[in-house]
Design a protein around this motif. Structure first.
Motif, PDB file in Angstrom:
ATOM      1  N   LEU A  96     -25.415 138.665  66.802  1.00 38.72           N
ATOM      2  CA  LEU A  96     -24.278 139.521  67.128  1.00 38.72           C
ATOM      3  C   LEU A  96     -23.155 139.353  66.102  1.00 38.72           C
ATOM      4  O   LEU A  96     -22.538 140.324  65.647  1.00 38.72           O
ATOM      5  N   GLY A 116     -18.533 137.942  79.529  1.00 41.61           N
ATOM      6  CA  GLY A 116     -18.908 138.305  78.159  1.00 41.61           C
ATOM      7  C   GLY A 116     -20.390 138.403  77.906  1.00 41.61           C
ATOM      8  O   GLY A 116     -20.872 138.120  76.808  1.00 41.61           O
ATOM      9  N   LEU A 147     -17.010 137.277  69.470  1.00 43.28           N
ATOM     10  CA  LEU A 147     -16.424 138.322  68.629  1.00 43.28           C
ATOM     11  C   LEU A 147     -14.909 138.159  68.516  1.00 43.28           C
ATOM     12  O   LEU A 147     -14.318 138.435  67.467  1.00 43.28           O
ATOM     13  N   ASP A 188     -14.579 146.177  88.275  1.00 42.56           N
ATOM     14  CA  ASP A 188     -14.771 144.877  87.630  1.00 42.56           C
ATOM     15  C   ASP A 188     -14.261 143.779  88.559  1.00 42.56           C
ATOM     16  O   ASP A 188     -13.286 143.988  89.282  1.00 42.56           O
ATOM     17  N   GLY A 203     -22.141 141.284  79.034  1.00 43.12           N
ATOM     18  CA  GLY A 203     -22.516 142.695  78.942  1.00 43.12           C
ATOM     19  C   GLY A 203     -22.429 143.495  80.228  1.00 43.12           C
ATOM     20  O   GLY A 203     -22.970 144.597  80.298  1.00 43.12           O
ATOM     21  N   PRO A 226     -22.385 135.708  83.870  1.00 42.74           N
ATOM     22  CA  PRO A 226     -21.223 135.021  83.301  1.00 42.74           C
ATOM     23  C   PRO A 226     -20.362 135.975  82.465  1.00 42.74           C
ATOM     24  O   PRO A 226     -20.845 137.041  82.086  1.00 42.74           O
ATOM     25  N   ALA A 258     -14.363 143.171  69.656  1.00 45.81           N
ATOM     26  CA  ALA A 258     -15.358 143.144  70.739  1.00 45.81           C
ATOM     27  C   ALA A 258     -15.517 144.536  71.353  1.00 45.81           C
ATOM     28  O   ALA A 258     -16.621 144.932  71.735  1.00 45.81           O
ATOM     29  N   LEU A 264     -25.893 134.556  76.762  1.00 46.05           N
ATOM     30  CA  LEU A 264     -26.702 134.830  75.570  1.00 46.05           C
ATOM     31  C   LEU A 264     -27.157 133.509  74.957  1.00 46.05           C
ATOM     32  O   LEU A 264     -26.466 132.490  75.070  1.00 46.05           O
ATOM     33  N   MET A 309     -17.401 146.836  68.876  1.00 50.14           N
ATOM     34  CA  MET A 309     -18.822 146.481  68.752  1.00 50.14           C
ATOM     35  C   MET A 309     -19.591 146.660  70.055  1.00 50.14           C
ATOM     36  O   MET A 309     -20.745 146.288  70.146  1.00 50.14           O
ATOM     37  N   ALA A 320     -27.707 142.784  73.290  1.00 48.58           N
ATOM     38  CA  ALA A 320     -28.385 141.541  72.896  1.00 48.58           C
ATOM     39  C   ALA A 320     -28.773 140.747  74.134  1.00 48.58           C
ATOM     40  O   ALA A 320     -28.096 140.814  75.168  1.00 48.58           O
ATOM     41  N   ALA A 337     -20.515 136.639  74.514  1.00 45.70           N
ATOM     42  CA  ALA A 337     -20.435 137.514  73.344  1.00 45.70           C
ATOM     43  C   ALA A 337     -18.992 137.900  73.039  1.00 45.70           C
ATOM     44  O   ALA A 337     -18.594 137.982  71.874  1.00 45.70           O
TER      45      ALA A 337
END
Ligand SMILES: Nc1ncnc2c1ncn2[C@@H]1O[C@H](COP(=O)(O)OP(=O)(O)OP(=O)(O)O)[C@@H](O)[C@H]1O
Length: 449
Positions: free
Chosen positions: A186, A72, A223, A126, A74, A70, A25, A178, A28, A37, A219
């Motif tokens: 992805l 994951g 991954l 974060d 991005g 949410p 992850a 996503l 990528m 994405a 995402a």
């Protein structure tokens, strides 16, 4: 004071230099907006995000940003892309592990850097929702004076979890989960890409479907599970990632504590049951697991408040105020010190005498009301303050308890349908023994005994 090194740009760079060792992850992670994405609404031509990253404005004009979405989807990725546009220093902190001390260190470092080299600092924070109000306040001067460009990420509604002065000084960007098609694209990219699995394995159609389903629009999860499945396939010497291999690999990966998954509720339930069971050591074990998993301290405090009333109740009437005080303290202080406050409250609850009488009492009364046992309020209790009430007989015959020697009048309060029902059945545990005596005496007086 030294800046914390753990989550800094230097750590990122180290990882980038050794891409083989970074998780899939991370390898990528999109490097430009075009690789991101989904998030079509944010990426439209001319959107605030495009303008921010477009770089037509100088770094000094960059506003602070709050990324809400949410897990994951991005947020961290966008923070990196935005920071590249600023061309300044990039410092990353997580509100799970950092406190005011770390924030101050970054701000001091940022002021020094501007003074010495004119370089701006982008502070990526974060999980800002895990910061208490006081912790968030510590960011304000730096944001107002533009010592740092703050990019904060949150999975919780910022209107509730971010203080309004920060919110009003920031550009709010909302990310969405996503779509399945985004996740599928992805996964395919990660299988083929040279930063990913380099086409070494094929991904079967049903395994891909399974991974898409499991990802639920996340995402990172897509991954991470792909990587686990690929690892299992390689171990077995297979050339293709099959559904069977994926299922085994994913079950295996699911053993760890996943704060958003079922274990989050299992461990929270075990904490409350250990308190109810008066096992203080098991209580501390589950509390430690929740803290270690990065559970929101406010979530833990809310559970403790409920338990204080549901399981301790009047056996120790100080339990609820203890839990409420802990919840307030936790909201003001945040981790890491919040762990001590939660520990104190949890120990107090685990070792308090137990009674569920308050809980049973209200549920018994509610059950009767829901069955239609209600009826008119006795006339002598009705409101006698408005004109004409007297004529209706309202308030007539009402005895004022304070006028009586014992302060209790032998008169009917409940409607006929439930008159004489005894909902509160006190235990004789701890402080509730006193309530048991009092209720017996009081009920007798009410009946005129
Ligand atoms: N929109 C996206 N497009 C492409 N890849 C993505 C996207 N979102 C996430 N990823 C992938 O998932 C990884 C994790 O994403 P990222 O760290 O940006 O998520 P996040 O929203 O910050 O999550 P969290 O709230 O859990 O911190 C990235 O390294 C990247 O590989």
């Amino acid at each position: 004071m030294d800046e914390p090194d753990l989550f800094t740009a230097a750590a990122e760079e180290r990882q980038a230099r050794e891409p083989g060792r970074a998780p899939l992850a991370v390898r990528m992670r999109p490097r430009t907006l075009d690789e991101v994405a989904g998030q079509r609404q944010l990426l439209k031509p001319g959107s605030p995000l495009r303008r921010l990253v477009g770089g037509s404005r100088g770094p000094a004009a960059t506003s602070s940003v709050i990324l809400w979405g949410p897990p994951g989807t991005g947020k961290t990725t966008l923070a990196h892309v935005i920071s590249q546009a600023v061309e300044g220093r990039f410092v990353e902190l997580s509100a799970i592990t950092a406190g005011v001390k770390e924030v101050r260190a970054v701000i001091d470092g940022a002021r020094r850097a501007v003074g010495m080299s004119g370089k701006e600092t982008v502070l990526f924070l974060d999980e800002i929702h895990r910061f208490s109000k006081a912790q968030q306040d510590s960011l304000l001067p730096a944001v107002e004076n533009r010592w740092v460009t703050l990019i904060a990420a949150t999975t919780e509604n910022p209107y509730f979890s971010v203080i309004s002065p920060l919110l009003s000084r920031s550009l709010l960007l909302t990310l969405e989960s996503l779509t399945d098609e985004d996740v599928r694209a992805l996964l395919r990219r990660a299988v083929a890409d040279e930063r990913g699995l380099e086409g070494a394995l094929e991904l079967s159609v049903d395994a891909e479907d399974h991974l898409v389903r499991l990802a639920g629009g996340d995402a990172r999860r897509a991954l991470t599970t792909l990587e686990a499945a690929a690892g299992a396939a390689l171990e077995k010497g297979e050339e293709s990632i099959t559904l069977a291999t994926t299922e085994t690999a994913v079950n295996h990966a699911a053993v760890r504590y996943d704060k958003d998954g079922d274990q989050h509720y299992d461990v929270a339930s075990a904490l409350i049951k250990s308190i109810r069971g008066s096992d203080v050591d098991a209580t501390l074990h589950y509390l430690a697991r929740m803290i270690e998993a990065g559970e929101d301290p406010r979530f833990i405090a809310r559970r403790l408040m409920i338990s204080a009333s549901e399981d301790v109740g009047l056996a120790d009437p100080t339990a609820l105020p203890t839990a409420v005080a802990a919840a307030q303290a936790v909201a003001l202080i945040g981790f890491p010190e919040a762990r001590i406050i939660l520990s104190q409250a949890a120990i107090a609850l685990a070792l308090a005498p137990k009674s569920n009488a308050a809980y049973l009492a209200i549920d018994a009364a509610l059950a009767d009301v829901r069955q239609g046992l209600a009826g008119a309020v006795p006339p002598h209790l009705r409101d006698a303050h408005y004109g004409g009430a007297g004529k209706l007989g309202h308030g007539q015959g009402y005895q004022y308890p304070h006028d009586l020697p014992e302060g209790i009048a032998a008169q009917q309060y409940a409607p006929d349908a439930v008159h004489g029902k005894e909902y509160y059945r006190p235990t004789r545990r701890g402080g509730e023994a006193r309530y048991a005596d009092v209720v017996e005496w009081t009920r007798g007086r009410l009946k005129g005994e």
